[in-house]
Design a protein around this motif. Structure first.
Motif, mmCIF file in Angstrom:
data_model
loop_
_atom_site.group_PDB
_atom_site.id
_atom_site.type_symbol
_atom_site.label_atom_id
_atom_site.label_comp_id
_atom_site.label_asym_id
_atom_site.label_seq_id
_atom_site.Cartn_x
_atom_site.Cartn_y
_atom_site.Cartn_z
ATOM 1 N N GLN A 249 2.028 -2.585 8.685
ATOM 2 C CA GLN A 249 2.234 -1.541 7.421
ATOM 3 C C GLN A 249 1.533 -0.216 7.921
ATOM 4 O OE1 GLN A 249 3.803 -2.444 4.751
ATOM 5 N NE2 GLN A 249 4.067 -4.651 5.299
ATOM 6 N N LEU A 250 2.023 0.799 7.441
ATOM 7 C CA LEU A 250 1.405 2.126 7.491
ATOM 8 C C LEU A 250 -0.055 2.055 6.866
ATOM 9 C CD1 LEU A 250 4.274 4.623 6.951
ATOM 10 C CD2 LEU A 250 3.101 4.337 9.144
ATOM 11 N N ALA A 251 -1.041 2.649 7.695
ATOM 12 C CA ALA A 251 -2.246 2.848 7.370
ATOM 13 C C ALA A 251 -2.786 4.267 7.681
ATOM 14 C CB ALA A 251 -3.227 1.686 7.672
ATOM 15 N N PRO A 252 -3.078 5.142 6.949
ATOM 16 C CA PRO A 252 -2.658 4.958 5.737
ATOM 17 C C PRO A 252 -1.166 5.235 5.482
ATOM 18 C CG PRO A 252 -3.503 7.299 6.459
ATOM 19 C CD PRO A 252 -3.534 6.612 7.637
ATOM 20 N N ALA A 253 -0.831 5.125 4.008
ATOM 21 C CA ALA A 253 0.657 5.261 3.813
ATOM 22 C C ALA A 253 0.951 6.731 3.830
ATOM 23 C CB ALA A 253 0.856 4.630 2.173
ATOM 24 N N VAL A 254 2.569 7.081 4.273
ATOM 25 C CA VAL A 254 3.064 8.215 4.298
ATOM 26 C C VAL A 254 4.436 7.901 3.804
ATOM 27 C CG1 VAL A 254 3.791 9.729 6.095
ATOM 28 C CG2 VAL A 254 2.180 8.306 6.895
ATOM 29 N N PRO A 255 4.299 8.331 2.243
ATOM 30 C CA PRO A 255 5.399 8.574 1.379
ATOM 31 C C PRO A 255 6.320 9.550 1.776
ATOM 32 C CG PRO A 255 3.471 9.276 0.373
ATOM 33 C CD PRO A 255 2.842 8.762 1.619
ATOM 34 N N ASN A 256 5.943 10.636 2.272
ATOM 35 C CA ASN A 256 6.857 11.444 2.597
ATOM 36 C C ASN A 256 6.057 12.666 3.743
ATOM 37 O OD1 ASN A 256 5.425 13.953 0.800
ATOM 38 N ND2 ASN A 256 6.170 12.307 -0.659
ATOM 39 N N THR A 275 11.701 11.597 2.830
ATOM 40 C CA THR A 275 10.954 10.700 2.074
ATOM 41 C C THR A 275 10.884 9.037 2.738
ATOM 42 O OG1 THR A 275 11.595 12.176 0.051
ATOM 43 C CG2 THR A 275 11.387 9.850 -0.426
ATOM 44 N N HIS A 276 9.959 8.477 2.463
ATOM 45 C CA HIS A 276 10.114 7.131 3.200
ATOM 46 C C HIS A 276 9.648 6.028 1.927
ATOM 47 C CE1 HIS A 276 10.069 9.209 7.204
ATOM 48 N NE2 HIS A 276 8.819 9.650 7.000
ATOM 49 N N GLY A 277 9.070 6.550 1.070
ATOM 50 C CA GLY A 277 8.400 5.714 0.080
ATOM 51 C C GLY A 277 7.063 5.009 0.599
ATOM 52 N N VAL A 278 6.706 4.163 -0.401
ATOM 53 C CA VAL A 278 5.239 3.667 -0.069
ATOM 54 C C VAL A 278 5.434 2.518 1.162
ATOM 55 C CG1 VAL A 278 3.621 2.229 -0.760
ATOM 56 C CG2 VAL A 278 4.615 4.128 -2.405
ATOM 57 N N ASP A 279 6.467 1.994 1.188
ATOM 58 C CA ASP A 279 6.539 0.912 2.123
ATOM 59 C C ASP A 279 7.492 1.173 2.923
ATOM 60 O OD1 ASP A 279 8.253 0.242 0.199
ATOM 61 O OD2 ASP A 279 7.514 -2.118 0.070
ATOM 62 N N GLY A 280 8.424 2.165 3.042
ATOM 63 C CA GLY A 280 9.656 2.196 3.688
ATOM 64 C C GLY A 280 9.751 2.229 5.386
ATOM 65 N N LEU A 281 8.608 2.605 5.859
ATOM 66 C CA LEU A 281 8.583 2.272 7.127
ATOM 67 C C LEU A 281 7.552 1.181 7.680
ATOM 68 C CD1 LEU A 281 8.111 6.053 8.503
ATOM 69 C CD2 LEU A 281 10.268 4.586 8.558
ATOM 70 N N THR A 282 7.916 0.278 8.501
ATOM 71 C CA THR A 282 7.408 -0.728 8.914
ATOM 72 C C THR A 282 7.344 -0.975 10.395
ATOM 73 O OG1 THR A 282 9.100 -2.282 8.480
ATOM 74 C CG2 THR A 282 7.552 -2.045 6.842
ATOM 75 N N GLN A 283 6.339 -1.955 10.878
ATOM 76 C CA GLN A 283 6.477 -2.392 12.386
ATOM 77 C C GLN A 283 6.233 -3.651 12.417
ATOM 78 O OE1 GLN A 283 4.208 -0.369 16.181
ATOM 79 N NE2 GLN A 283 3.033 -1.870 14.918
ATOM 80 N N PHE A 284 7.276 -4.345 12.456
ATOM 81 C CA PHE A 284 7.546 -5.754 12.679
ATOM 82 C C PHE A 284 8.228 -6.127 13.942
ATOM 83 C CE2 PHE A 284 7.962 -5.793 7.873
ATOM 84 C CZ PHE A 284 6.344 -5.695 7.637
ATOM 85 N N ASN A 285 7.995 -7.468 14.628
ATOM 86 C CA ASN A 285 8.854 -7.687 15.686
ATOM 87 C C ASN A 285 10.424 -7.649 15.767
ATOM 88 O OD1 ASN A 285 6.385 -8.122 17.407
ATOM 89 N ND2 ASN A 285 6.308 -10.354 16.354
ATOM 90 N N ASP A 286 10.784 -7.024 16.958
ATOM 91 C CA ASP A 286 12.495 -7.043 16.665
ATOM 92 C C ASP A 286 12.629 -7.225 18.101
ATOM 93 O OD1 ASP A 286 15.148 -6.340 17.012
ATOM 94 O OD2 ASP A 286 14.681 -4.462 15.429
#
Length: 416
Positions: A249-256, A275-286
């Motif tokens: 998760q983004l820390a801190p959040a970047v909503p836009n 505009t990303h929203g509160v949880d619009g960007l994530t970093q998970f395994n892919d």
């Protein structure tokens, strides 16, 4: 004393039967501008009294009808099969509200829908924990992180970083595609915004630090000049460090993020908000090692040419444009009368108000049904039944008269 009772002869009076308040059956129609009134109410129409320079002239007198077989004429007016023109309430295109309370004759011309410049790009994505870039080598630790050592200008400097034209190849090999979106300038010209992600710091490139969870840092770039060469900027940093914690998760959040003056190949779009929203960007395994874009859209529009005019349920006249947009242009009002059976009937299925009918009341008592037509409120089968009953009654009365005449002749014969 003999009392003689006498029967006074009667008479037959013909009267018309008012049926203004009787609704006919409603049937579906394939014509998009046809409409029917379900319940009480009348359309407000006017008639043309002539032409001037090829354009219709109107008498200014309102008539009222339930005949809704409207079609668009060559001047853009909605006219029914009797030649009466529909009046409606125009809608303010800036506010979307109905303008005014008195209906008017509104021509629906083949105008263009103005372009709208892009001001916001909605962007949501998941970035691979381990990006598989062209420069990545699983035998080389940290090869998935952008190596800025050979760049003429450090592109990761937040707010001022950019990739020079001469460093295009190194940047493309050290970054991954982030998607693209077509935006529009103030006159509706399309502009292709291309995005790329570069991982600029990774917690797994060395020993894990003590204390807070390890964090990964990314930078986002957009193509500024596809023809840039030498030291000229080609890719521009959006000016934001995207830092992800161990939970992805983004820390801190970047909503836009707002880009003050986004320019692509010489076309300046002005200030654009990502505009990303509160949880619009994530970093998970892919396993594919790329950026999976889940949402990318923008709020701009190219200019649109009128394609079609149609009516919708509720009485709205709407226009469809070739840019995929639909706009409400007018609202069709319905009127009622205190004594609608006192309206004066005219040819063509229209009525005119009288002193006895009262003034028209704009209350939309009924409902307008799109792509529908109201049939005649006269039931032919019922009328034929009544005709047969009347004919039989007439025949019976005629027989009575004939019998009475014969009896009278017999009486006269006796007296002679």
């Amino acid at each position: 004393e003999i009392s003689v009772q006498r029967q006074t002869s009667g008479s037959v009076i013909a009267n018309s039967r008012s049926t203004n308040s009787v609704q006919g059956d409603v049937t579906a129609s394939q014509v998009e501008t046809h409409a029917a009134v379900n319940g009480q109410g009348y359309f407000v129409v006017q008639e043309s009294t002539g032409e001037s320079d090829g354009r219709a002239i109107f008498g200014g007198v309102d008539f009222f009808t339930r005949r809704g077989d409207f079609i668009l004429d060559d001047e853009g007016y909605l006219k029914n099969g009797s030649g009466y023109y529909l009046k409606s309430l125009p809608i303010d295109q800036n506010t979307g509200a109905v303008a005014g309370s008195v209906p008017e004759l509104v021509p629906f011309q083949a105008d263009f829908l103005p372009a709208e410049a892009t001001t916001e790009v909605t962007y949501r994505a998941n970035l691979a924990r381990l990006p598989i870039t062209a420069a990545y080598d699983d035998a080389v630790p940290g090869s998935h992180v952008l190596n800025t050592a050979g760049f003429g200008v450090n592109p990761t400097v937040a707010g001022a970083g950019f990739v020079q034209g001469v460093d295009e190849q190194a940047f493309m090999q050290g970054s991954i595609a982030g998607g693209a979106i077509t935006a529009y300038d103030s006159i509706g010209s399309p502009v292709n915004i291309q995005l790329r992600w570069a991982k600029v710091n990774d917690s797994i490139t060395g020993p894990l630090p003590a204390g807070p969870p390890p964090q990964d840092q990314w930078n986002l770039f957009y193509m500024e000049d596809s023809n840039a060469a030498g030291a000229a900027p080609m890719w521009r940093n959006v000016g934001q460090d995207y830092v992800f914690n161990a939970s992805g998760q983004l820390a801190p959040a970047v909503p836009n993020v707002t880009i003050p003056a986004l320019s692509v190949d010489g076309v300046n779009l002005g200030a654009i908000t990502l505009t990303h929203g509160v949880d619009g960007l994530t970093q998970f395994n892919d396993s594919n090692g790329n950026a999976s874009v889940t949402t990318i859209s923008q709020d701009g529009l190219p200019a649109g040419e009128l394609v079609d005019i149609q009516l919708s349920n509720g009485g709205f006249v709407s226009a469809s444009y070739d840019n995929g947009q639909t706009r409400n242009l007018a609202k069709i009002p319905l009127v009622t009368f205190t004594a609608e059976n006192e309206l004066s009937r005219k040819d063509g299925g229209v009525f005119k108000q009288t002193f006895a009918s009262g003034q028209p009341i704009y209350n939309d008592a009924g409902q307008i049904l799109a792509q529908s037509l109201e049939n005649s409120n006269t039931d032919i089968s019922d009328e034929f039944t009544k005709l047969i009953v009347t004919q039989q009654a007439y025949s019976a009365n005629s027989r009575v008269i004939s019998t009475s005449d014969e009896m009278l002749q017999d009486v006269l014969s006796i007296l002679r």
